[in-house]
Scaffold this active site. Structure first.
Site, PDB file in Angstrom:
ATOM      1  N   LYS A  60       0.022  50.654  87.479  1.00  0.00           N
ATOM      2  CA  LYS A  60       0.907  52.382  88.587  1.00  0.00           C
ATOM      3  C   LYS A  60       1.986  52.079  88.332  1.00  0.00           C
ATOM      4  CE  LYS A  60       2.446  54.793  91.690  1.00  0.00           C
ATOM      5  NZ  LYS A  60       3.877  54.621  91.733  1.00  0.00           N
ATOM      6  N   GLU A  86      12.510  39.286 105.558  1.00  0.00           N
ATOM      7  CA  GLU A  86      12.630  39.591 104.395  1.00  0.00           C
ATOM      8  C   GLU A  86      13.459  40.726 104.264  1.00  0.00           C
ATOM      9  OE1 GLU A  86      10.136  40.712 101.041  1.00  0.00           O
ATOM     10  OE2 GLU A  86      11.009  39.105  99.421  1.00  0.00           O
ATOM     11  N   PRO A 131       6.247  46.713  90.996  1.00  0.00           N
ATOM     12  CA  PRO A 131       7.548  47.537  91.932  1.00  0.00           C
ATOM     13  C   PRO A 131       8.845  48.331  91.293  1.00  0.00           C
ATOM     14  CG  PRO A 131       7.512  45.261  91.205  1.00  0.00           C
ATOM     15  CD  PRO A 131       6.770  45.602  90.225  1.00  0.00           C
ATOM     16  N   ARG A 145      21.683  38.545  93.145  1.00  0.00           N
ATOM     17  CA  ARG A 145      20.703  38.754  92.135  1.00  0.00           C
ATOM     18  C   ARG A 145      20.508  40.223  92.266  1.00  0.00           C
ATOM     19  NH1 ARG A 145      15.277  36.100  89.572  1.00  0.00           N
ATOM     20  NH2 ARG A 145      15.652  37.973  88.594  1.00  0.00           N
ATOM     21  N   GLU A 164       1.718  39.080  93.760  1.00  0.00           N
ATOM     22  CA  GLU A 164       3.390  38.736  94.162  1.00  0.00           C
ATOM     23  C   GLU A 164       3.476  38.941  95.541  1.00  0.00           C
ATOM     24  OE1 GLU A 164       6.644  38.468  93.861  1.00  0.00           O
ATOM     25  OE2 GLU A 164       6.908  38.714  91.904  1.00  0.00           O
ATOM     26  N   GLY A 200       4.785  43.186  95.496  1.00  0.00           N
ATOM     27  CA  GLY A 200       5.286  44.013  96.139  1.00  0.00           C
ATOM     28  C   GLY A 200       4.854  43.564  97.536  1.00  0.00           C
ATOM     29  N   CYS A 242      11.850  39.129  95.473  1.00  0.00           N
ATOM     30  CA  CYS A 242      11.417  38.440  95.966  1.00  0.00           C
ATOM     31  C   CYS A 242      12.365  36.765  96.310  1.00  0.00           C
ATOM     32  CB  CYS A 242      10.286  38.693  95.611  1.00  0.00           C
ATOM     33  SG  CYS A 242       9.295  40.150  95.595  1.00  0.00           S
ATOM     34  N   GLY A 301      -0.208  43.985  99.959  1.00  0.00           N
ATOM     35  CA  GLY A 301      -1.014  43.627  98.985  1.00  0.00           C
ATOM     36  C   GLY A 301      -2.422  42.680  99.801  1.00  0.00           C
TER      37      GLY A 301
END
Ligand code: SIN
Length: 442
Positions: free
Chosen positions: A125, A331, A100, A228, A200, A178, A234, A183
């Site tokens: 990638k 999120e 990411p 942060r 993740e 990501g 995440c 995912g």
């Protein structure tokens, strides 16, 4: 087209791979400032934070340079006297690493370092939003002597490259950081060639502040986890749950601290909050804030785009947030801290676990009993008690529920890049040798 050759790298000894990794670590640390500047330019995070990420990212390479030498097997007592059973761990094969933009270096090294340590080659990638840090890191891997073909970077369309990696039978593992939606797609796609996946994915971290918390510790920890990278991690606190007895005091002190945060260009003196990554991120934050306001939430500070324009958003605190609002359910990935009130410990645990996500959670309390009780009841892969920054190369990072599969960092981070194989060996026992042994003993 043959893109990579995993043979040569996997055939090196662990000690040789370790030396290459160590050299890569040294070079990254020697270029800490330049890499930090590049990251601030392309990603926006304040320079101090970017340089901090370079050290954090490099720490995975240093750790796995050591861990490369510790891929131990096992000898298992066999069930028959003429058998021996050996367990051997071997590299899984070519790894596709999809990374990411929020941690342009650390999310690469957290995947690539253990893969290389285990003897796997990697096709990275990187996010199309932050390609330069990835290329700089790859260039340093070449300068470290890591043979061409061991670390590969492919730029271009995320969908096309993701599809190609997933479809290739040669790629034996996909590792991804990501969104949960992407995912799930990678996981479904990997089923076709039965690849190992580690994911993740998104979080919805609760940050629970009990009446008995040390207010200063709770303020410092909540600010650290929430703001942060301008809220774009995440593991950022997504919901701040505060017990009723301390609610007003905490909300006031927290809003004041947030109001004083300097927003601006990541190279600016004293700047602690940079821009968001793009317009889509700003639009999402605005939609969530408007949804909350329309349902009765109160803005304590911020709540709108910053006067600097572009993709700057004011660090925001919103109170009277309810669990049905978007700010609680989804999120946020931005500098907005929603505060929710709770009465009892049971209620806080219920609210905290009322989500499909299970990545990180935070608890602030001075009671040792409560720390253990609540930390164990929280359905999260990572729990910080009286601490807002819990990521480290020496501990396993990863989520439960829909926040992902597998662990990154620490000795556990090696498992995802290894196949466990057994050799069961049959051999003939010579009766004569038995006789000689017995003869010598008499
Ligand atoms: C992430 O946001 O995906 C990673 C955060 C971390 O490593 O602390």
């Amino acid at each position: 087209m043959e893109l990579f050759n995993d043979e040569a790298w996997s055939k090196l000894t662990a000690a040789e791979r370790s030396k290459y990794l160590r050299k890569w670590f040294d070079l990254i640390m020697a270029h800490k400032e330049e890499l930090g500047q590049l990251m601030t330019l392309e990603q926006g995070k304040p320079l101090k934070e970017a340089i901090g990420e370079v050290s954090y990212g490099a720490s995975f390479i240093e750790f796995y340079a050591e861990e490369a030498k510790r891929v131990y097997g096992d000898i298992i007592p066999a069930t028959l006297p003429d058998r021996r059973l050996f367990v051997l761990k071997q590299p899984i094969g070519v790894v596709g690493a999809i990374t990411p933009w929020n941690f342009p270096l650390a999310m690469i090294t957290r995947k690539v370092a253990p893969a290389l340590a285990c003897g796997c080659t990697v096709v990275i990638k990187p996010s199309e939003l932050t390609p330069l840090t990835a290329l700089a890191a790859a260039e340093l891997s070449i300068q470290a002597g890591i043979p061409p073909g061991a670390v590969n970077v492919v730029m271009g369309s995320a969908i096309d490259i993701g599809d190609a990696l997933v479809a290739s039978p040669k790629v034996r593992k996909i590792t991804f950081t990501g969104s949960t939606n992407v995912g799930k797609k990678l996981m479904a796609g990997s089923a076709k060639t039965v690849k190992k996946v580690s994911l993740e994915l998104g979080g919805n971290a609760p940050c629970i502040i009990f009446d008995d918390a040390d207010l200063d510790v709770a303020l410092k920890g909540t600010l650290a986890t929430k703001f942060r990278n301008s809220g774009q991690t995440c593991v950022c606190a997504n919901r701040v749950l505060v017990q009723e007895g301390i609610f007003d005091k905490f909300a006031n002190a927290f809003s004041k601290a947030v109001e004083s945060m300097k927003v601006g260009d990541g190279f600016g003196e004293g700047v602690v909050q940079g821009p968001l990554i793009n317009d889509a991120a700003v639009n999402k934050v605005e939609t969530f804030v408007q949804d909350a306001i329309s349902k009765g939430a109160k803005v304590l500070t911020g709540g709108k785009k910053h006067s600097l324009g572009m993709t700057f958003y004011e660090p925001t605190v919103i109170s009277d947030v309810k669990s049905e609002m978007l700010l609680s359910r989804e999120e946020i990935f931005g500098p907005v801290a929603p505060i929710l009130k709770f009465k009892t410990e049971e209620e806080a645990i219920h609210m905290a676990n009322d989500t499909n996500a299970g990545l990180a959670a935070y608890v602030f309390t001075t009671s040792i009993q409560r720390s253990w009780r609540v930390a164990e009841a929280l359905e999260y892969g990572l729990v910080g008690v009286n601490e807002g920054l819990i990521s480290t190369e020496v501990a396993p990072f990863g989520g439960v529920k829909q926040s992902g599969l597998g662990r990154e960092g620490s000795k556990y981070g090696m498992d995802d890049y290894l196949e466990v194989r057994i050799f069961q060996i049959f051999f003939r026992i010579y009766e004569k040798i038995k006789y000689i042994c017995l003869g010598n003993m008499s």
